[in-house]
Design a protein around this motif. Structure first.
Motif, PDB file in Angstrom:
ATOM      1  N   ASP A  36       0.815  -1.197  -0.044  1.00 35.01           N
ATOM      2  CA  ASP A  36       0.056   0.092  -0.034  1.00 35.01           C
ATOM      3  C   ASP A  36       0.877   1.280  -0.038  1.00 35.01           C
ATOM      4  O   ASP A  36       0.376   2.334  -0.612  1.00 35.01           O
ATOM      5  CB  ASP A  36      -0.956  -0.069   1.061  1.00 35.01           C
ATOM      6  N   TYR A  37       2.082   1.216   0.684  1.00 37.98           N
ATOM      7  CA  TYR A  37       2.833   2.336   0.687  1.00 37.98           C
ATOM      8  C   TYR A  37       3.811   2.638  -0.327  1.00 37.98           C
ATOM      9  O   TYR A  37       4.082   3.597  -0.885  1.00 37.98           O
ATOM     10  CB  TYR A  37       3.730   2.014   2.100  1.00 37.98           C
TER      11      TYR A  37
ATOM     12  N   VAL B 164      10.714   7.767  -1.495  1.00 37.98           N
ATOM     13  CA  VAL B 164       9.827   6.115  -1.983  1.00 37.98           C
ATOM     14  C   VAL B 164      10.756   5.324  -2.487  1.00 37.98           C
ATOM     15  O   VAL B 164      10.896   4.240  -2.410  1.00 37.98           O
ATOM     16  CB  VAL B 164       8.397   6.417  -2.796  1.00 37.98           C
ATOM     17  N   GLU B 165      11.740   5.728  -3.262  1.00 41.66           N
ATOM     18  CA  GLU B 165      12.855   4.998  -4.061  1.00 41.66           C
ATOM     19  C   GLU B 165      13.590   4.169  -2.751  1.00 41.66           C
ATOM     20  O   GLU B 165      13.813   2.912  -3.005  1.00 41.66           O
ATOM     21  CB  GLU B 165      13.772   5.682  -5.047  1.00 41.66           C
TER      22      GLU B 165
ATOM     23  N   GLY C  60       2.417   3.970  -8.030  1.00 39.70           N
ATOM     24  CA  GLY C  60       1.679   5.257  -8.084  1.00 39.70           C
ATOM     25  C   GLY C  60       2.325   6.280  -7.082  1.00 39.70           C
ATOM     26  O   GLY C  60       2.065   7.483  -7.335  1.00 39.70           O
ATOM     27  N   ARG C  61       2.872   5.748  -5.931  1.00 39.67           N
ATOM     28  CA  ARG C  61       3.376   6.530  -4.990  1.00 39.67           C
ATOM     29  C   ARG C  61       4.604   7.299  -5.536  1.00 39.67           C
ATOM     30  O   ARG C  61       5.358   6.865  -6.072  1.00 39.67           O
ATOM     31  CB  ARG C  61       3.658   5.740  -3.574  1.00 39.67           C
TER      32      ARG C  61
ATOM     33  N   GLN D  54      12.894  -4.110   7.675  1.00 34.85           N
ATOM     34  CA  GLN D  54      13.181  -2.836   7.694  1.00 34.85           C
ATOM     35  C   GLN D  54      12.434  -1.572   6.907  1.00 34.85           C
ATOM     36  O   GLN D  54      12.225  -0.587   7.230  1.00 34.85           O
ATOM     37  CB  GLN D  54      14.522  -2.937   7.002  1.00 34.85           C
ATOM     38  N   GLY D  55      11.829  -2.374   6.028  1.00 34.51           N
ATOM     39  CA  GLY D  55      10.590  -1.481   5.292  1.00 34.51           C
ATOM     40  C   GLY D  55       9.566  -1.002   6.157  1.00 34.51           C
ATOM     41  O   GLY D  55       9.178   0.159   6.232  1.00 34.51           O
ATOM     42  N   ILE D  56       9.140  -1.935   7.029  1.00 40.20           N
ATOM     43  CA  ILE D  56       8.005  -1.543   8.076  1.00 40.20           C
ATOM     44  C   ILE D  56       8.609  -0.447   8.930  1.00 40.20           C
ATOM     45  O   ILE D  56       7.902   0.478   9.176  1.00 40.20           O
ATOM     46  CB  ILE D  56       7.353  -2.827   8.727  1.00 40.20           C
ATOM     47  N   LYS D  57       9.743  -0.494   9.455  1.00 44.00           N
ATOM     48  CA  LYS D  57      10.126   0.306  10.216  1.00 44.00           C
ATOM     49  C   LYS D  57      10.259   1.931   9.444  1.00 44.00           C
ATOM     50  O   LYS D  57      10.045   2.636  10.139  1.00 44.00           O
ATOM     51  CB  LYS D  57      11.477  -0.151  10.698  1.00 44.00           C
TER      52      LYS D  57
END
Ligand code: DGI
Ligand code: FE
Ligand code: FE
Ligand code: FE
Length: 189
Positions: free
Chosen positions: A129-130, A140-141, A134-135, A153-156
């Protein structure tokens, strides 16, 4: 696949084209993350397709479900951003007949995340979702690269940056968001 085609039709009926296109991009990203992280791809696809099913419902629709399903009365103190996942999961079960608890929990947790109770499917949906293509927020990259290396690590990264932004805007923080922050920051140093 007829089942998925039927589900797509029911979802697109409830959403603006703009949001439906987001949902389809979340599906693509979730399938990719599921494959990379040994998560059930079929569950990831369905969870991604339904995750924002309730996002365009009226406040009154949510308040009715909170009452009739005897949900936590504290929910009425929050708003669409909390309701569309937690209360939305009940609408998905009632209206779409999806009863898989892993899928419903991934929907419930997709906005705020969760602490230790967040399984790999929920983690994939939270990140998809994150990060869907389209984000375009700043970073974001970097967030995509980090998540390719480690879902945790992405969740953090997500919870730290989302909370920082919300606090900067002086907007209320749902307690579950703080629980997510504490759990993943302690876990992933
Ligand atoms: O439904 P989406 O827009 O695809 O994304 P989402 O369900 O992850 O998030 C919806 C919004 O909720 C997003 O703008 C971030 C915001 N949000 C997440 N946690 C909190 C929050 N807003 C407030 N005020 N407090 C929170 O704890
Ligand atoms: Fe959402
Ligand atoms: Fe989200
Ligand atoms: Fe979404």
């Amino acid at each position: 696949n007829g089942t998925i085609t039927d589900l797509e039709a029911k979802i697109s009926e409830k959403l603006s084209d703009y949001r439906y296109q987001h949902v389809l991009r979340v599906r693509d990203y979730a399938v990719k993350l599921a494959k990379a992280n040994d998560v059930d791809v079929d569950k990831a696809e369905v969870a991604a397709l339904v995750h924002d099913y309730a996002k365009e419902r009226s406040d009154n629709d949510f308040l009715k479900v909170i009452e009739t399903q005897h949900m936590d009365p504290d929910l009425i103190n929050w708003g669409n951003y909390v309701w569309h996942g937690i209360v939305g999961a009940e609408m998905i079960r009632n209206e779409l007949g999806i009863v898989d608890e892993d899928i419903l929990t991934a929907v419930r947790q997709h906005t705020t995340g969760a602490g230790a109770s967040m399984n790999k499917l929920s983690q994939v949906i939270f990140m998809a979702d994150y990060l869907e293509l389209g984000r375009d927020f700043k970073g974001v990259e970097e967030a995509r690269t980090i998540t390719d290396q480690s879902l945790a690590q992405g969740i953090k990264y997500q919870i730290v940056h989302t909370l920082a932004r919300l606090i900067h805007k002086e907007t209320p923080i749902y307690p579950k968001s703080l629980e997510t922050y504490n759990y993943w920051v302690k876990k992933e140093k």
